[in-house]
Write a protein that holds these residues in place. Structure first.
Motif, PDB file in Angstrom:
ATOM      1  N   ASN A 131       0.861  -1.197   0.196  1.00  0.00           N
ATOM      2  CA  ASN A 131      -0.044   0.147   0.191  1.00  0.00           C
ATOM      3  C   ASN A 131       0.848   1.259  -0.005  1.00  0.00           C
ATOM      4  O   ASN A 131       1.441   1.469   0.933  1.00  0.00           O
ATOM      5  CB  ASN A 131      -0.910  -0.035   1.387  1.00  0.00           C
ATOM      6  CG  ASN A 131      -1.586   1.240   1.422  1.00  0.00           C
ATOM      7  OD1 ASN A 131      -1.635   2.164   0.513  1.00  0.00           O
ATOM      8  ND2 ASN A 131      -2.684   1.203   2.132  1.00  0.00           N
ATOM      9  N   GLU A 133       8.109   0.045  -1.086  1.00  0.00           N
ATOM     10  CA  GLU A 133       6.835  -0.508  -1.846  1.00  0.00           C
ATOM     11  C   GLU A 133       7.167  -1.892  -2.355  1.00  0.00           C
ATOM     12  O   GLU A 133       8.237  -2.060  -3.151  1.00  0.00           O
ATOM     13  CB  GLU A 133       5.988   0.466  -2.866  1.00  0.00           C
ATOM     14  CG  GLU A 133       4.684  -0.100  -3.337  1.00  0.00           C
ATOM     15  CD  GLU A 133       3.982   0.692  -4.145  1.00  0.00           C
ATOM     16  OE1 GLU A 133       3.018   0.166  -4.810  1.00  0.00           O
ATOM     17  OE2 GLU A 133       4.318   2.060  -4.030  1.00  0.00           O
ATOM     18  N   LEU A 150      -9.675   0.685   0.389  1.00  0.00           N
ATOM     19  CA  LEU A 150      -8.522   0.599   1.034  1.00  0.00           C
ATOM     20  C   LEU A 150      -8.484   0.219   2.344  1.00  0.00           C
ATOM     21  O   LEU A 150      -7.777  -0.715   2.826  1.00  0.00           O
ATOM     22  CB  LEU A 150      -7.868   2.173   0.605  1.00  0.00           C
ATOM     23  CG  LEU A 150      -6.440   2.113   0.985  1.00  0.00           C
ATOM     24  CD1 LEU A 150      -5.511   1.165   0.223  1.00  0.00           C
ATOM     25  CD2 LEU A 150      -5.951   3.598   0.502  1.00  0.00           C
TER      26      LEU A 150
END
Length: 240
Positions: A104, A126, A154
């Motif tokens: 994320n 990431e 999310l």
């Protein structure tokens, strides 16, 4: 979605339904309450967590305290699925080097900010499981999503791992990233498919011991949370 890739729970059908029911109730409650940035004072640290990143919970200390007890000077530590960066921040107070990764992008930004806020050095990147991870680590910390459902947004993606793709890939690849004598701290609970976690760990050659455990009653049923220390081929108990 093929039959092969769809997760078939190893818990009883009744327990799988209970997990789904509890998850839906919690999801609706979170939607009704809305979301806002939150600040946590936790184990001597300050963490700021925006919507879309997993917050500190009343069971987080089961892993956080284990991290503080486990990390040794000179350790190279990987915090997989770092979220707010909380366990990376804790590890960095002692470890020689800490790498924190998350799929994320918002979590990556949050973890970087929290490391800076607490005055510790953490490399944050990431990564989809190990896709951007190189090398071996003395300690790997993993607080995976407990449920195998498809996320709808999310915030839900912080607590669900569709068909346990990431959890499965983690155990398939983790041994190539553990230094000789390396160990893991893994957090999980019975509001997920603990039987599946047990199977993955065993098939990957890990033995485990429980270093922290606590239960609570949610919606009328008992949920148990565990922090496991895992080592390759080490003597240890089953994942209860």
């Amino acid at each position: 979605m093929t039959e092969k890739s769809r997760h078939i729970p190893l818990v009883s059908p009744e327990h799988a339904k209970r997990i789904r029911r509890w998850h839906e109730n919690a999801y609706r409650a979170a939607q009704e309450e809305g979301a806002a940035e939150r600040t946590f004072r936790y184990l001597g640290r300050t963490l700021v967590v925006p919507p879309g990143v997993q917050p500190i919970t009343r069971m987080s200390h089961l892993l956080g305290e284990a991290v503080l007890a486990e990390v040794k000077e000179g350790d190279r530590v990987l915090d997989m699925g770092t979220g707010s960066g909380v366990n990376a921040v804790l590890a960095a107070s002692t470890a020689a080097e800490v790498l924190a990764v998350d799929i994320n992008p918002l979590a990556v930004e949050t973890a970087r900010a929290n490391a800076e806020r607490n005055g510790v050095s953490v490399t944050v990147r990431e990564s989809d499981v190990f896709s951007a991870v190189e090398g071996e680590f003395d300690l790997i910390v993993f607080d995976p999503p407990f449920r195998w459902f498809a996320p709808r947004d999310l915030p839900e993606a912080a607590i669900t791992d569709e068909n346990y793709r990431a959890l499965t890939e983690f155990f398939q690849d983790v041994r190539s990233h553990l230094a000789p004598g390396g160990r893991m701290l893994v957090f999980f609970g019975t509001s997920g498919d603990l039987e599946y976690l047990r199977t993955l760990a065993r098939e990957a050659g890990f033995a485990a011991e429980v270093v922290a455990r606590k239960g609570l009653v949610r919606d009328g049923w008992q949920v148990d949370y565990y922090t496991f220390r895992m080592r390759v081929g080490a003597a240890g108990g089953e994942l209860d």
